[in-house]
Write an enzyme that holds these catalytic residues in place. Structure first.
Site, PDB file in Angstrom:
ATOM      1  N   LYS A   1      36.006  42.011  42.572  1.00 35.56           N
ATOM      2  CA  LYS A   1      35.261  41.856  41.314  1.00 35.56           C
ATOM      3  C   LYS A   1      35.020  43.235  40.717  1.00 35.56           C
ATOM      4  CE  LYS A   1      32.725  37.527  41.511  1.00 35.56           C
ATOM      5  NZ  LYS A   1      31.411  36.871  41.582  1.00 35.56           N
ATOM      6  N   GLU A  56      36.692  32.390  42.171  1.00 32.55           N
ATOM      7  CA  GLU A  56      35.460  31.622  42.028  1.00 32.55           C
ATOM      8  C   GLU A  56      35.700  30.327  41.248  1.00 32.55           C
ATOM      9  OE1 GLU A  56      32.296  34.342  41.253  1.00 32.55           O
ATOM     10  OE2 GLU A  56      30.766  32.806  41.399  1.00 32.55           O
ATOM     11  N   GLU A  90      21.845  41.668  51.871  1.00 29.53           N
ATOM     12  CA  GLU A  90      23.117  40.941  51.734  1.00 29.53           C
ATOM     13  C   GLU A  90      23.692  40.576  53.110  1.00 29.53           C
ATOM     14  OE1 GLU A  90      24.549  39.711  49.100  1.00 29.53           O
ATOM     15  OE2 GLU A  90      23.925  40.872  47.347  1.00 29.53           O
ATOM     16  N   HIS A 110      20.771  34.281  44.724  1.00 28.14           N
ATOM     17  CA  HIS A 110      20.936  35.200  43.593  1.00 28.14           C
ATOM     18  C   HIS A 110      20.394  34.656  42.271  1.00 28.14           C
ATOM     19  CE1 HIS A 110      23.196  37.552  46.391  1.00 28.14           C
ATOM     20  NE2 HIS A 110      23.662  38.390  45.493  1.00 28.14           N
ATOM     21  N   ASN A 128      26.598  33.941  46.247  1.00 24.18           N
ATOM     22  CA  ASN A 128      25.447  34.114  45.353  1.00 24.18           C
ATOM     23  C   ASN A 128      24.224  33.366  45.858  1.00 24.18           C
ATOM     24  OD1 ASN A 128      26.568  35.888  43.579  1.00 24.18           O
ATOM     25  ND2 ASN A 128      27.330  34.309  42.201  1.00 24.18           N
ATOM     26  N   ARG A 140      33.411  30.796  46.501  1.00 21.51           N
ATOM     27  CA  ARG A 140      32.870  32.144  46.327  1.00 21.51           C
ATOM     28  C   ARG A 140      31.438  32.128  45.820  1.00 21.51           C
ATOM     29  NH1 ARG A 140      36.246  37.440  44.550  1.00 21.51           N
ATOM     30  NH2 ARG A 140      34.498  38.881  44.682  1.00 21.51           N
ATOM     31  N   ARG A 173      47.295  47.939  32.384  1.00 23.36           N
ATOM     32  CA  ARG A 173      47.118  46.561  32.889  1.00 23.36           C
ATOM     33  C   ARG A 173      47.043  46.498  34.411  1.00 23.36           C
ATOM     34  NH1 ARG A 173      50.837  45.645  28.731  1.00 23.36           N
ATOM     35  NH2 ARG A 173      49.798  44.834  26.891  1.00 23.36           N
ATOM     36  N   LYS A 200      32.438  37.841  53.996  1.00 28.98           N
ATOM     37  CA  LYS A 200      32.881  38.009  52.601  1.00 28.98           C
ATOM     38  C   LYS A 200      34.394  37.797  52.496  1.00 28.98           C
ATOM     39  CE  LYS A 200      32.538  39.837  48.282  1.00 28.98           C
ATOM     40  NZ  LYS A 200      31.906  40.591  47.250  1.00 28.98           N
ATOM     41  N   HIS A 203      18.340  37.362  40.459  1.00 35.85           N
ATOM     42  CA  HIS A 203      18.669  37.935  39.145  1.00 35.85           C
ATOM     43  C   HIS A 203      17.495  37.778  38.186  1.00 35.85           C
ATOM     44  CE1 HIS A 203      23.242  37.437  40.071  1.00 35.85           C
ATOM     45  NE2 HIS A 203      22.796  38.622  40.435  1.00 35.85           N
ATOM     46  N   HIS A 253      18.490  45.531  44.436  1.00 34.37           N
ATOM     47  CA  HIS A 253      19.175  44.235  44.461  1.00 34.37           C
ATOM     48  C   HIS A 253      18.948  43.505  45.797  1.00 34.37           C
ATOM     49  CE1 HIS A 253      22.066  41.139  43.618  1.00 34.37           C
ATOM     50  NE2 HIS A 253      22.768  41.458  44.699  1.00 34.37           N
TER      51      HIS A 253
END
Ligand code: GLY
Length: 366
Positions: free
Chosen positions: A140, A234, A182, A251, A248, A244, A118, A224, A255, A267
Protein backbone atom coordinates in the site's frame (compact mmCIF):
# COMPACT_ATOMS: atom_id res chain seq x y z
CA UNK A 1 21.75 -15.04 15.19
CA UNK A 2 21.19 -15.50 11.48
CA UNK A 3 18.72 -13.44 9.47
CA UNK A 4 15.17 -14.70 8.96
CA UNK A 5 13.83 -14.60 5.40
CA UNK A 6 10.05 -14.44 5.12
CA UNK A 7 8.85 -15.05 1.58
CA UNK A 8 5.88 -13.16 0.15
CA UNK A 9 4.29 -15.13 -2.70
CA UNK A 10 1.93 -13.93 -5.41
CA UNK A 11 2.37 -12.35 -8.84
CA UNK A 12 5.35 -10.23 -7.75
CA UNK A 13 7.09 -12.28 -5.06
CA UNK A 14 9.66 -10.77 -2.72
CA UNK A 15 11.37 -11.42 0.61
CA UNK A 16 11.11 -9.67 3.95
CA UNK A 17 14.41 -10.12 5.80
CA UNK A 18 14.51 -9.70 9.59
CA UNK A 19 17.89 -9.43 11.30
CA UNK A 20 20.61 -7.10 12.52
CA UNK A 21 22.73 -4.80 10.32
CA UNK A 22 21.05 -5.48 6.97
CA UNK A 23 22.12 -2.51 4.81
CA UNK A 24 24.82 -4.66 3.15
CA UNK A 25 22.07 -6.80 1.63
CA UNK A 26 20.75 -3.93 -0.53
CA UNK A 27 22.86 -4.67 -3.67
CA UNK A 28 21.73 -8.30 -3.69
CA UNK A 29 18.05 -7.17 -3.53
CA UNK A 30 18.47 -4.44 -6.17
CA UNK A 31 20.56 -6.54 -8.58
CA UNK A 32 22.95 -5.57 -11.35
CA UNK A 33 20.48 -4.14 -13.88
CA UNK A 34 19.96 -1.08 -11.65
CA UNK A 35 22.20 1.94 -12.28
CA UNK A 36 20.66 4.72 -10.20
CA UNK A 37 19.13 4.52 -6.74
CA UNK A 38 17.12 7.30 -5.08
CA UNK A 39 17.19 7.03 -1.29
CA UNK A 40 14.11 8.66 0.21
CA UNK A 41 14.64 9.47 3.89
CA UNK A 42 13.46 12.07 6.43
CA UNK A 43 15.93 14.90 6.90
CA UNK A 44 18.06 14.37 10.01
CA UNK A 45 18.21 10.55 10.02
CA UNK A 46 21.92 10.75 9.10
CA UNK A 47 23.04 7.87 11.34
CA UNK A 48 20.60 5.52 9.67
CA UNK A 49 21.18 6.89 6.17
CA UNK A 50 24.99 6.61 6.27
CA UNK A 51 25.26 2.77 6.21
CA UNK A 52 22.58 2.60 3.49
CA UNK A 53 24.41 5.07 1.25
CA UNK A 54 27.73 3.33 1.98
CA UNK A 55 26.24 -0.01 0.94
CA UNK A 56 24.94 1.47 -2.33
CA UNK A 57 27.73 3.86 -3.30
CA UNK A 58 30.14 1.31 -4.75
CA UNK A 59 27.60 -0.19 -7.14
CA UNK A 60 25.16 2.62 -8.07
CA UNK A 61 24.75 6.35 -8.69
CA UNK A 62 23.04 7.38 -5.46
CA UNK A 63 20.64 10.31 -5.18
CA UNK A 64 19.44 11.20 -1.67
CA UNK A 65 15.97 12.78 -1.51
CA UNK A 66 15.44 14.28 1.96
CA UNK A 67 11.83 14.43 3.15
CA UNK A 68 10.04 16.40 5.87
CA UNK A 69 9.48 14.34 9.03
CA UNK A 70 6.36 12.19 9.59
CA UNK A 71 3.01 12.87 7.94
CA UNK A 72 4.32 16.21 6.59
CA UNK A 73 6.10 14.13 3.94
CA UNK A 74 2.87 12.69 2.59
CA UNK A 75 1.87 15.57 0.33
CA UNK A 76 1.43 16.05 -3.39
CA UNK A 77 4.11 18.80 -3.25
CA UNK A 78 6.68 16.37 -1.86
CA UNK A 79 5.79 13.78 -4.50
CA UNK A 80 6.14 16.40 -7.27
CA UNK A 81 9.54 17.44 -5.90
CA UNK A 82 10.72 13.82 -5.91
CA UNK A 83 9.47 13.24 -9.49
CA UNK A 84 11.33 16.37 -10.63
CA UNK A 85 14.55 15.16 -9.00
CA UNK A 86 14.19 11.74 -10.60
CA UNK A 87 13.65 13.44 -13.97
CA UNK A 88 16.75 15.63 -13.52
CA UNK A 89 18.84 12.58 -12.61
CA UNK A 90 17.58 10.67 -15.68
CA UNK A 91 15.89 7.84 -13.80
CA UNK A 92 14.81 5.00 -16.10
CA UNK A 93 12.55 2.00 -15.61
CA UNK A 94 15.46 -0.16 -14.47
CA UNK A 95 16.45 2.27 -11.68
CA UNK A 96 15.09 2.00 -8.16
CA UNK A 97 13.94 3.78 -5.01
CA UNK A 98 14.99 2.81 -1.48
CA UNK A 99 12.93 4.18 1.42
CA UNK A 100 14.55 4.60 4.83
CA UNK A 101 12.17 5.75 7.57
CA UNK A 102 8.85 5.14 9.28
CA UNK A 103 5.44 4.42 7.78
CA UNK A 104 5.02 7.90 6.26
CA UNK A 105 8.32 7.60 4.38
CA UNK A 106 7.37 4.14 3.13
CA UNK A 107 3.99 5.46 1.96
CA UNK A 108 5.25 8.49 0.03
CA UNK A 109 8.45 6.83 -1.25
CA UNK A 110 6.41 3.83 -2.37
CA UNK A 111 3.94 6.18 -4.10
CA UNK A 112 6.74 7.97 -5.97
CA UNK A 113 8.12 4.59 -7.07
CA UNK A 114 4.65 3.39 -8.08
CA UNK A 115 4.04 6.41 -10.27
CA UNK A 116 7.45 7.27 -11.78
CA UNK A 117 7.39 5.85 -15.33
CA UNK A 118 4.27 3.94 -14.14
CA UNK A 119 6.32 1.98 -11.66
CA UNK A 120 9.95 1.38 -10.75
CA UNK A 121 11.24 -1.00 -8.10
CA UNK A 122 11.24 0.02 -4.46
CA UNK A 123 12.97 -1.53 -1.45
CA UNK A 124 11.82 -0.55 2.01
CA UNK A 125 14.14 -0.22 5.01
CA UNK A 126 11.66 0.58 7.81
CA UNK A 127 13.16 2.27 10.87
CA UNK A 128 10.19 1.94 13.24
CA UNK A 129 8.43 -1.10 14.67
CA UNK A 130 5.14 0.11 13.16
CA UNK A 131 6.79 0.41 9.75
CA UNK A 132 8.25 -3.11 9.99
CA UNK A 133 5.06 -4.90 10.96
CA UNK A 134 2.64 -2.87 8.87
CA UNK A 135 3.51 -0.18 6.28
CA UNK A 136 6.51 -1.85 4.61
CA UNK A 137 4.76 -5.11 3.76
CA UNK A 138 1.85 -5.48 1.34
CA UNK A 139 2.41 -2.70 -1.19
CA UNK A 140 0.00 0.00 0.00
CA UNK A 141 1.36 3.44 -0.90
CA UNK A 142 -0.23 6.85 -0.62
CA UNK A 143 -0.29 10.53 0.21
CA UNK A 144 -2.74 12.78 2.07
CA UNK A 145 -4.77 15.52 0.34
CA UNK A 146 -7.40 18.07 1.38
CA UNK A 147 -9.97 15.33 0.76
CA UNK A 148 -8.51 13.09 3.49
CA UNK A 149 -5.70 10.78 4.58
CA UNK A 150 -4.42 8.12 2.18
CA UNK A 151 -7.17 8.73 -0.38
CA UNK A 152 -4.61 9.02 -3.20
CA UNK A 153 -2.32 6.07 -3.69
CA UNK A 154 -1.55 2.84 -5.48
CA UNK A 155 -0.83 -0.78 -4.71
CA UNK A 156 2.85 -1.24 -5.53
CA UNK A 157 4.60 -4.19 -3.97
CA UNK A 158 8.23 -3.72 -2.98
CA UNK A 159 11.10 -5.70 -4.49
CA UNK A 160 12.25 -6.43 -0.93
CA UNK A 161 11.96 -5.31 2.68
CA UNK A 162 14.87 -5.20 5.14
CA UNK A 163 13.72 -5.09 8.78
CA UNK A 164 16.91 -4.22 10.60
CA UNK A 165 16.18 -4.73 14.31
CA UNK A 166 19.33 -2.77 15.21
CA UNK A 167 17.46 0.36 14.06
CA UNK A 168 14.98 -0.10 16.92
CA UNK A 169 17.75 0.50 19.49
CA UNK A 170 17.44 4.28 19.10
CA UNK A 171 13.65 4.32 18.73
CA UNK A 172 12.01 6.19 21.65
CA UNK A 173 10.26 3.76 24.04
CA UNK A 174 6.82 5.31 23.36
CA UNK A 175 7.25 4.65 19.61
CA UNK A 176 8.28 1.04 20.23
CA UNK A 177 5.27 0.52 22.52
CA UNK A 178 2.97 2.12 19.92
CA UNK A 179 4.30 -0.35 17.33
CA UNK A 180 3.32 -3.17 19.67
CA UNK A 181 -0.31 -2.06 19.19
CA UNK A 182 -0.27 -3.48 15.64
CA UNK A 183 1.62 -6.58 16.84
CA UNK A 184 -0.99 -7.36 19.53
CA UNK A 185 -3.73 -6.71 16.96
CA UNK A 186 -2.13 -9.42 14.77
CA UNK A 187 -2.34 -11.76 17.77
CA UNK A 188 -6.07 -11.23 18.04
CA UNK A 189 -6.89 -11.54 14.33
CA UNK A 190 -4.67 -14.51 13.47
CA UNK A 191 -1.91 -15.68 15.81
CA UNK A 192 -2.83 -16.31 19.47
CA UNK A 193 0.82 -17.28 20.21
CA UNK A 194 1.56 -13.54 19.99
CA UNK A 195 -0.90 -12.98 22.84
CA UNK A 196 0.67 -15.76 24.92
CA UNK A 197 4.16 -14.32 24.40
CA UNK A 198 2.93 -10.89 25.51
CA UNK A 199 1.19 -12.40 28.54
CA UNK A 200 4.21 -14.55 29.52
CA UNK A 201 6.90 -11.89 29.09
CA UNK A 202 7.90 -9.15 31.49
CA UNK A 203 6.92 -6.05 29.45
CA UNK A 204 10.19 -4.33 30.43
CA UNK A 205 11.98 -7.12 28.56
CA UNK A 206 10.32 -6.15 25.28
CA UNK A 207 13.28 -4.07 24.11
CA UNK A 208 15.29 -3.90 20.90
CA UNK A 209 17.65 -6.87 20.83
CA UNK A 210 15.42 -9.19 22.87
CA UNK A 211 14.62 -12.57 21.27
CA UNK A 212 10.97 -12.25 22.31
CA UNK A 213 10.60 -8.91 20.52
CA UNK A 214 12.15 -10.50 17.45
CA UNK A 215 9.72 -13.41 17.60
CA UNK A 216 6.81 -10.99 17.96
CA UNK A 217 8.01 -8.96 14.95
CA UNK A 218 8.44 -12.07 12.81
CA UNK A 219 5.04 -13.47 13.82
CA UNK A 220 3.26 -10.17 13.12
CA UNK A 221 4.94 -9.90 9.70
CA UNK A 222 3.88 -13.49 8.93
CA UNK A 223 0.28 -12.58 9.79
CA UNK A 224 0.44 -9.59 7.47
CA UNK A 225 2.05 -11.64 4.66
CA UNK A 226 -0.60 -14.37 4.89
CA UNK A 227 -3.41 -11.82 4.75
CA UNK A 228 -2.03 -9.76 1.85
CA UNK A 229 -1.09 -12.79 -0.24
CA UNK A 230 -4.70 -13.98 0.05
CA UNK A 231 -6.20 -10.56 -0.77
CA UNK A 232 -3.62 -8.09 -2.09
CA UNK A 233 -6.07 -5.47 -3.36
CA UNK A 234 -8.53 -5.67 -0.49
CA UNK A 235 -11.33 -7.08 -2.64
CA UNK A 236 -12.35 -9.60 0.02
CA UNK A 237 -11.25 -12.91 1.46
CA UNK A 238 -12.45 -16.47 0.99
CA UNK A 239 -14.92 -18.46 3.09
CA UNK A 240 -16.30 -15.66 5.22
CA UNK A 241 -12.85 -14.17 6.05
CA UNK A 242 -12.86 -10.37 5.53
CA UNK A 243 -9.52 -10.61 3.70
CA UNK A 244 -7.14 -7.66 3.93
CA UNK A 245 -9.83 -5.66 5.73
CA UNK A 246 -9.05 -7.86 8.77
CA UNK A 247 -5.81 -5.87 9.18
CA UNK A 248 -8.04 -2.90 9.98
CA UNK A 249 -9.30 -4.59 13.15
CA UNK A 250 -9.92 -1.81 15.68
CA UNK A 251 -9.14 0.83 13.05
CA UNK A 252 -12.67 2.23 12.55
CA UNK A 253 -12.70 3.66 16.07
CA UNK A 254 -8.93 4.24 15.99
CA UNK A 255 -9.22 6.52 12.96
CA UNK A 256 -12.13 8.37 14.60
CA UNK A 257 -10.05 8.95 17.75
CA UNK A 258 -7.00 10.07 15.72
CA UNK A 259 -9.19 12.55 13.87
CA UNK A 260 -10.85 13.83 17.07
CA UNK A 261 -7.37 14.29 18.59
CA UNK A 262 -6.11 16.10 15.46
CA UNK A 263 -3.63 13.25 14.96
CA UNK A 264 -1.94 14.07 18.27
CA UNK A 265 -2.23 10.44 19.38
CA UNK A 266 0.12 7.73 18.09
CA UNK A 267 -1.49 5.34 15.61
CA UNK A 268 -0.64 2.23 17.67
CA UNK A 269 -2.17 3.81 20.78
CA UNK A 270 -5.38 4.58 18.87
CA UNK A 271 -5.41 1.00 17.54
CA UNK A 272 -5.26 -0.34 21.11
CA UNK A 273 -8.26 1.80 22.14
CA UNK A 274 -10.07 0.90 18.91
CA UNK A 275 -9.57 -2.84 19.48
CA UNK A 276 -10.85 -2.56 23.07
CA UNK A 277 -13.91 -0.72 21.72
CA UNK A 278 -14.68 -3.24 18.98
CA UNK A 279 -14.14 -6.17 21.37
CA UNK A 280 -16.76 -4.63 23.62
CA UNK A 281 -19.08 -4.26 20.63
CA UNK A 282 -18.44 -7.93 19.77
CA UNK A 283 -19.20 -8.98 23.35
CA UNK A 284 -22.50 -7.09 23.22
CA UNK A 285 -23.49 -8.57 19.87
CA UNK A 286 -22.70 -12.15 20.89
CA UNK A 287 -19.44 -12.59 18.95
CA UNK A 288 -16.96 -12.70 21.84
CA UNK A 289 -17.14 -14.25 25.32
CA UNK A 290 -16.50 -12.10 28.39
CA UNK A 291 -13.05 -13.65 28.81
CA UNK A 292 -12.08 -12.99 25.15
CA UNK A 293 -13.26 -9.38 25.30
CA UNK A 294 -11.48 -8.80 28.63
CA UNK A 295 -8.29 -10.29 27.17
CA UNK A 296 -8.13 -7.34 24.77
CA UNK A 297 -7.93 -4.84 27.58
CA UNK A 298 -5.34 -6.87 29.51
CA UNK A 299 -3.06 -7.64 26.52
CA UNK A 300 -2.85 -4.04 25.28
CA UNK A 301 -2.46 -2.69 28.83
CA UNK A 302 0.32 -5.20 29.54
CA UNK A 303 2.57 -3.72 26.85
CA UNK A 304 1.82 -0.20 28.10
CA UNK A 305 -0.89 0.92 25.68
CA UNK A 306 -4.01 2.93 26.60
CA UNK A 307 -7.23 0.92 26.86
CA UNK A 308 -9.71 3.68 27.69
CA UNK A 309 -10.54 6.99 26.06
CA UNK A 310 -12.38 9.88 27.64
CA UNK A 311 -11.84 12.56 24.98
CA UNK A 312 -14.38 13.23 22.24
CA UNK A 313 -18.12 12.61 22.65
CA UNK A 314 -19.91 9.58 21.23
CA UNK A 315 -21.62 11.83 18.67
CA UNK A 316 -18.30 13.16 17.36
CA UNK A 317 -16.72 9.72 17.09
CA UNK A 318 -19.86 8.23 15.54
CA UNK A 319 -19.87 10.92 12.84
CA UNK A 320 -16.17 10.28 12.14
CA UNK A 321 -16.73 6.51 11.92
CA UNK A 322 -19.39 7.08 9.25
CA UNK A 323 -16.76 8.40 6.83
CA UNK A 324 -14.47 5.43 7.44
CA UNK A 325 -13.34 3.71 4.22
CA UNK A 326 -15.06 0.48 5.34
CA UNK A 327 -18.50 2.11 5.61
CA UNK A 328 -21.00 1.46 2.82
CA UNK A 329 -23.70 4.12 2.35
CA UNK A 330 -25.10 4.97 5.75
CA UNK A 331 -24.21 1.60 7.24
CA UNK A 332 -21.28 1.29 9.62
CA UNK A 333 -19.13 -1.85 9.20
CA UNK A 334 -16.67 -3.22 11.71
CA UNK A 335 -14.22 -6.10 11.63
CA UNK A 336 -15.08 -8.12 14.76
CA UNK A 337 -13.90 -11.50 16.00
CA UNK A 338 -16.00 -14.65 16.26
CA UNK A 339 -13.49 -15.82 18.84
CA UNK A 340 -9.73 -15.17 18.88
CA UNK A 341 -8.20 -15.54 15.40
CA UNK A 342 -11.54 -15.59 13.56
CA UNK A 343 -12.27 -12.18 12.01
CA UNK A 344 -15.61 -11.44 10.39
CA UNK A 345 -17.60 -8.33 9.46
CA UNK A 346 -20.34 -6.84 11.61
CA UNK A 347 -22.51 -4.57 9.43
CA UNK A 348 -25.03 -2.05 10.73
CA UNK A 349 -24.86 -2.63 14.50
CA UNK A 350 -27.53 -0.97 16.65
CA UNK A 351 -26.69 2.50 17.83
CA UNK A 352 -27.49 1.36 21.39
CA UNK A 353 -24.66 -1.20 21.19
CA UNK A 354 -22.28 1.35 19.67
CA UNK A 355 -23.07 3.76 22.47
CA UNK A 356 -22.83 1.12 25.22
CA UNK A 357 -19.39 0.04 23.92
CA UNK A 358 -18.32 3.69 23.93
CA UNK A 359 -19.42 4.02 27.58
CA UNK A 360 -17.20 1.05 28.47
CA UNK A 361 -14.26 2.57 26.55
CA UNK A 362 -14.77 5.76 28.52
CA UNK A 363 -14.74 3.79 31.76
CA UNK A 364 -18.27 5.03 32.44
CA UNK A 365 -19.83 1.54 32.39
CA UNK A 366 -18.73 -2.07 32.62
N1 GLY B 1 -2.41 -1.31 7.06
C1 GLY B 1 -3.42 -2.14 6.54
C2 GLY B 1 -3.05 -2.80 5.25
O1 GLY B 1 -1.90 -2.80 4.88
O2 GLY B 1 -3.91 -3.31 4.59
Amino acid sequence: MSDTVLHVGGAAPYDVVVGHGLAGRLPEVLGEATQRVAVVCPDGLDDVLAPVVAALDAAYDVLVLPLPDGEDAKTADVAVRCWEELGRAGFTRSDAVVTVGGGATTDVGGFVAATWLRGVRVVHVPTTLLGMVDAAVGGKTGINTGAGKNLVGAFHEPAGVLCDLALLETLPRAELVAGLGEVVKCGFIADPRILELVEETDPDALVAGSPVLRELVERAIRVKIDVVVADLKETGGAAGHPGREALNYGHTMAHAIERAESYGVRHGEAVAMGCVYVAELARRTGHLSDAEADRHRSAFARVGLPTSYAGASFEELHAAMRVDKKSRGSQLRFVVLDGIGRPTVLAGPDEADLRAAYDVLRGAAS
